[in-house]
Write a protein that holds these residues in place. Structure first.
Motif, mmCIF file in Angstrom:
data_model
loop_
_atom_site.group_PDB
_atom_site.id
_atom_site.type_symbol
_atom_site.label_atom_id
_atom_site.label_comp_id
_atom_site.label_asym_id
_atom_site.label_seq_id
_atom_site.Cartn_x
_atom_site.Cartn_y
_atom_site.Cartn_z
ATOM 1 N N MET A 167 -3.780 70.723 47.692
ATOM 2 C CA MET A 167 -4.780 71.384 48.296
ATOM 3 C C MET A 167 -4.799 70.664 49.911
ATOM 4 O O MET A 167 -5.326 71.353 50.673
ATOM 5 N N ASP A 168 -4.211 69.417 49.892
ATOM 6 C CA ASP A 168 -4.219 68.759 51.143
ATOM 7 C C ASP A 168 -3.422 69.632 52.225
ATOM 8 O O ASP A 168 -3.637 69.613 53.533
ATOM 9 N N ARG A 169 -2.439 70.321 51.888
ATOM 10 C CA ARG A 169 -1.442 71.276 52.768
ATOM 11 C C ARG A 169 -2.421 72.363 53.466
ATOM 12 O O ARG A 169 -2.441 72.613 54.660
ATOM 13 N N VAL A 170 -3.485 73.014 52.713
ATOM 14 C CA VAL A 170 -4.205 73.974 53.360
ATOM 15 C C VAL A 170 -5.428 73.187 54.158
ATOM 16 O O VAL A 170 -5.497 73.754 55.383
ATOM 17 N N LYS A 171 -5.880 72.037 53.672
ATOM 18 C CA LYS A 171 -6.810 71.379 54.407
ATOM 19 C C LYS A 171 -6.039 71.253 55.816
ATOM 20 O O LYS A 171 -6.799 71.414 56.930
ATOM 21 N N GLU A 172 -5.023 70.546 56.205
ATOM 22 C CA GLU A 172 -4.386 70.492 57.043
ATOM 23 C C GLU A 172 -4.176 71.683 58.067
ATOM 24 O O GLU A 172 -4.262 71.473 59.211
ATOM 25 N N ILE A 173 -3.968 72.588 57.771
ATOM 26 C CA ILE A 173 -3.904 74.066 58.414
ATOM 27 C C ILE A 173 -5.258 74.276 58.903
ATOM 28 O O ILE A 173 -5.322 74.616 60.093
ATOM 29 N N LEU A 174 -6.085 74.130 58.113
ATOM 30 C CA LEU A 174 -7.495 74.648 58.599
ATOM 31 C C LEU A 174 -7.744 73.721 59.683
ATOM 32 O O LEU A 174 -8.672 73.951 60.521
ATOM 33 N N ASP A 175 -7.822 72.170 59.439
ATOM 34 C CA ASP A 175 -8.198 71.519 60.578
ATOM 35 C C ASP A 175 -7.860 71.483 61.969
ATOM 36 O O ASP A 175 -8.278 71.357 62.738
ATOM 37 N N VAL A 199 -12.875 70.345 53.889
ATOM 38 C CA VAL A 199 -13.085 69.743 52.691
ATOM 39 C C VAL A 199 -12.098 69.932 51.601
ATOM 40 O O VAL A 199 -11.733 71.056 51.182
ATOM 41 N N ASN A 200 -11.086 68.840 51.123
ATOM 42 C CA ASN A 200 -10.170 69.182 50.037
ATOM 43 C C ASN A 200 -11.143 68.740 48.889
ATOM 44 O O ASN A 200 -11.307 67.699 48.212
ATOM 45 N N SER A 201 -11.754 69.676 48.235
ATOM 46 C CA SER A 201 -12.581 69.470 47.227
ATOM 47 C C SER A 201 -11.930 69.645 45.674
ATOM 48 O O SER A 201 -11.791 70.368 44.900
ATOM 49 N N ALA A 202 -11.586 68.252 45.619
ATOM 50 C CA ALA A 202 -10.838 67.815 44.285
ATOM 51 C C ALA A 202 -11.832 67.054 43.292
ATOM 52 O O ALA A 202 -11.451 66.303 42.498
ATOM 53 N N VAL A 217 -10.536 74.474 49.024
ATOM 54 C CA VAL A 217 -10.701 74.094 50.268
ATOM 55 C C VAL A 217 -11.555 74.801 50.894
ATOM 56 O O VAL A 217 -11.437 76.068 50.927
ATOM 57 N N PHE A 218 -12.744 73.997 51.506
ATOM 58 C CA PHE A 218 -13.616 74.848 52.096
ATOM 59 C C PHE A 218 -14.011 74.355 53.591
ATOM 60 O O PHE A 218 -13.661 73.188 53.811
ATOM 61 N N THR A 219 -14.354 75.263 54.303
ATOM 62 C CA THR A 219 -14.841 74.682 55.754
ATOM 63 C C THR A 219 -16.148 75.427 56.227
ATOM 64 O O THR A 219 -16.680 76.436 55.392
ATOM 65 N N ALA A 220 -16.853 75.259 57.347
ATOM 66 C CA ALA A 220 -17.950 75.964 57.886
ATOM 67 C C ALA A 220 -17.576 76.637 59.015
ATOM 68 O O ALA A 220 -17.236 76.268 60.168
ATOM 69 N N PRO A 221 -17.581 78.099 58.828
ATOM 70 C CA PRO A 221 -17.105 78.961 59.788
ATOM 71 C C PRO A 221 -18.359 79.245 60.832
ATOM 72 O O PRO A 221 -19.352 78.983 60.486
ATOM 73 N N ALA A 222 -18.085 79.898 61.926
ATOM 74 C CA ALA A 222 -19.000 80.248 62.880
ATOM 75 C C ALA A 222 -18.437 81.428 63.820
ATOM 76 O O ALA A 222 -17.526 81.916 63.470
#
Length: 359
Positions: A167-175, A199-202, A217-222
């Protein structure tokens, strides 16, 4: 006792909540979660933590809300308990998944608003929510009880470190990204994720993750724009909800509909101003969750799905000093992206038809 119950408890205490000797731990126990609570109590005792158990029942809450006049005072005694705790564990497991279905929306919203400070205090602890596999949850998932146990423990008792690395691969892309676009069927939605932290929700507080099972993997959109359709059936506030459609402009819901449960969505949106904005964009990655169960704790983590939450954003996703969507609610809605869909970050497709570009 089924050995899987003890394994569940040990993962919850050690991997998820990272309980340490001397921690003050509050454990909220559902009516049918007794066996898991016993295993958790044993694990906490072995680790030298301090245990206080409370009882959480949908029937109890229904009786209270139905009888109350709707003018709720702030519960200072419960707030003090939350503020003194180091760890808060919620062990779900009720007799009836629709126990509060006939409680008026106005009463629900007023009760939640009065308890906002309590929720915030709990969020400051090392809090984790999980469920004990129960017959009511098996029935809601339209599964035999033994079949549901196999399913639930398969999602909970697994190699979390390995999934965290994936999941960290997806987190890096979103970050690193600025804009996300979701396209699927009648859905075409864009969201800003600039300056956000995914957040890498593990399933561990060490990852800013507070659900067991997890696997997203989640984040806060706007600045949300466009339209989205949620095709995964759900139970929200004890009522069935299907075919939800939301239209966004300038970051807010400006129109909505549903093939079933439209009134429920309307009640959610009327909770407060923040309930009309998104607080979360989540990408499900736990492929041991391979079917819908009508339980958000599992369903939002399922591979080949994306979910969006109306209401509260999590601070872990936001830059220091910035406040995201504030609301008394956080209501997740799920869409299947296994077919005819794509997820883009800054114009580059990272997932198509449920598969990531490296799969």
């Amino acid at each position: 006792m089924d050995e899987r119950v003890r394994e569940h408890a040990e993962i919850l205490v050690d991997w998820s909540a990272r309980v340490e000797p001397g921690d003050d731990v509050v454990v909220s126990v559902g009516p049918e979660a007794h066996e898991l609570a016993v295993a958790v109590a044993e694990a906490l005792g072995e680790r030298g933590a301090n245990l206080l158990a409370t009882y959480s029942s949908g029937e109890l809450q229904r009786a209270y809300l139905q009888a109350h006049d709707g003018e709720f005072d702030e519960a200072d005694h419960e707030l003090a308990l939350a503020r003194e705790a180091d760890v808060y564990l919620s062990l779900g497991g009720g007799r009836n998944t629709s126990a509060t279905a006939d409680v008026p929306g106005e009463a629900r919203n007023a009760y939640r608003e009065a308890r906002q400070d309590i929720r915030e205090a709990r969020y400051d602890t090392r809090w984790v929510s999980t469920v004990h596999p129960t017959r009511s949850l098996a029935q809601q998932a339209t599964m035999a009880y033994e079949e549901y146990q196999e399913f639930a423990y398969g999602a909970i008792i697994r190699d979390w470190e390995s999934l965290a690395a994936e999941m960290d691969r997806v987190k890096e892309i979103l970050d690193a990204g600025s804009e996300v676009r979701l396209v699927s069927g009648d859905t075409d939605l864009t969201m800003s994720i600039a300056d956000r932290t995914a957040v890498n929700s593990a399933a561990s507080v060490a990852y800013d993750s507070h659900n067991l099972p997890s696997g997203e993997v989640f984040t806060a959109p706007a600045e949300t724009e466009g339209e989205v359709v949620f095709d995964v059936p759900m139970t929200i506030r004890g009522e069935s909800v299907r075919g939800v459609r939301l239209e966004f402009a300038d970051g807010e819901v400006v129109d909505y509909g549903a093939s079933e449960g439209e009134d429920v969505i309307g009640d959610v949106l009327e909770t407060d101003d923040g309930a009309r904005r998104l607080g979360e964009l989540g990408i499900g990655m736990n492929r041991d969750i391979d079917r819908y169960t009508d339980n958000i704790l599992f369903d939002e983590k399922m591979g080949d799905t994306v979910h969006l939450a109306l209401g509260r954003a999590y601070d872990a996703c936001l830059p220091e000093g910035e406040s995201g969507t504030a609301s008394a609610v956080h209501v997740d809605l799920i869409t299947d992206v296994s077919e005819d869909s794509r997820l883009e970050v800054d114009g580059e497709v990272i997932q198509r038809n449920g598969r990531f570009r490296w799969e």
